[in-house]
Design an enzyme around this catalytic site. Sequence first.
Site, PDB file in Angstrom:
ATOM      1  N   ASP A   1       0.881  -1.179  -0.087  1.00 61.43           N
ATOM      2  CA  ASP A   1       0.070   0.211   0.063  1.00 61.43           C
ATOM      3  C   ASP A   1       0.833   1.162  -0.172  1.00 61.43           C
ATOM      4  O   ASP A   1       1.759   1.246  -0.811  1.00 61.43           O
ATOM      5  CB  ASP A   1      -1.004  -0.153   1.326  1.00 61.43           C
ATOM      6  CG  ASP A   1      -2.069   1.051   1.159  1.00 61.43           C
ATOM      7  OD1 ASP A   1      -2.998   0.783   0.322  1.00 61.43           O
ATOM      8  OD2 ASP A   1      -1.561   1.975   1.934  1.00 61.43           O
TER       9      ASP A   1
ATOM     10  N   TYR B   1      -2.079  11.183   1.882  1.00 61.97           N
ATOM     11  CA  TYR B   1      -2.736  11.375   0.421  1.00 61.97           C
ATOM     12  C   TYR B   1      -2.662  12.634   0.035  1.00 61.97           C
ATOM     13  O   TYR B   1      -2.327  12.804  -1.185  1.00 61.97           O
ATOM     14  CB  TYR B   1      -4.308  11.039   0.814  1.00 61.97           C
ATOM     15  CG  TYR B   1      -4.420   9.645   1.211  1.00 61.97           C
ATOM     16  CD1 TYR B   1      -4.677   8.794   0.047  1.00 61.97           C
ATOM     17  CD2 TYR B   1      -4.255   9.108   2.473  1.00 61.97           C
ATOM     18  CE1 TYR B   1      -5.055   7.230   0.546  1.00 61.97           C
ATOM     19  CE2 TYR B   1      -4.821   7.788   2.984  1.00 61.97           C
ATOM     20  CZ  TYR B   1      -4.987   6.953   1.790  1.00 61.97           C
ATOM     21  OH  TYR B   1      -5.218   5.650   2.229  1.00 61.97           O
TER      22      TYR B   1
ATOM     23  N   HIS C   1      -7.049  -6.415  -1.395  1.00 64.25           N
ATOM     24  CA  HIS C   1      -5.867  -5.615  -0.889  1.00 64.25           C
ATOM     25  C   HIS C   1      -4.803  -6.087   0.017  1.00 64.25           C
ATOM     26  O   HIS C   1      -4.046  -5.590  -0.048  1.00 64.25           O
ATOM     27  CB  HIS C   1      -6.609  -4.275  -0.770  1.00 64.25           C
ATOM     28  CG  HIS C   1      -5.454  -3.081  -0.415  1.00 64.25           C
ATOM     29  ND1 HIS C   1      -4.582  -2.611  -1.485  1.00 64.25           N
ATOM     30  CD2 HIS C   1      -5.407  -2.492   0.578  1.00 64.25           C
ATOM     31  CE1 HIS C   1      -3.844  -1.741  -0.990  1.00 64.25           C
ATOM     32  NE2 HIS C   1      -4.055  -1.395   0.327  1.00 64.25           N
TER      33      HIS C   1
END
Length: 284
Positions: free
Chosen positions: A99, A202, A262
């Site tokens: 990730d 982010y 994921h």
Amino acid sequence: MTAIARRFADLDGVSLHYLDAGAGDAVVLVHGIPQTSHEWRHVIPRLAGRYRVIAPDLRGLGDSSRPATGYDKKTLAGDLWQLVRGHLGIERFFLVGHDWGGPVAFSLAAQHPEAVRRLAILDVVIPGDGADFSQGGRRWHHAFFRTLDLPEALCAGREHLVLRWLFDHYGQRPTSIPEADQQEYLRTYTQFGAFRAMLAFYRALPVDAEDNREILARAGKLRMPVLALGGEEGFGRGSECIASLRRVAEDVRGGTVPACGHWIPEEQPERLCDELLRFFGEEP
């Protein structure tokens, strides 16, 4: 039973918590979001039978400190470089990122290619590789988390709702990450400053993309061997992962992981360990 030590390193501007297990050549495991070094709990014991395993909590997350700035992946990679080379004195190591840990690991490998023996990237693509990091909005939370102020206002005291939604939907099934392990992640992500730090990962995406484009233009593609794996189910990246790494590295192998979303280190830890041990063992 593998002994796993919890340690802290006071570095330049940040204190990093990390797990340390095993002996031998070093493997550095870099976690993603919304997780911590705890995500490697099934992986560390197997790898530690052959290697020394270092699994840090990234700046702002887990039990590491939470500075106000420094969440671009180049700076986060610098934290790991301080830890591994400066604090631990390790000159060369294998590197694995899942990730957001993948872009951090990529940045570390791009900045210090002489130190990274082999690189593994799990279920993520590399910012600035020329593709759409957020899959045309399918990963809706990317845009939400990058929106200034609103996530903090809406999620204050409700962080668990956002994190639990991700845990429930991004794996092959809602039970992919057991309740006790979700509680461990919630323990740290609901601490003061942790949600802010998570959002900063982010919000740094445009900077990350530009940093990567600059270093690729200057130094070219990564030359060390790369393993790229994407989960086939749910919100797994599938073949996007290996396609992305082929745009930024010369020697890439891997593919997809069946029966997995994921959360590869938690959904398919035995398959992952087999892949990593085989990949690391190929080095002369």
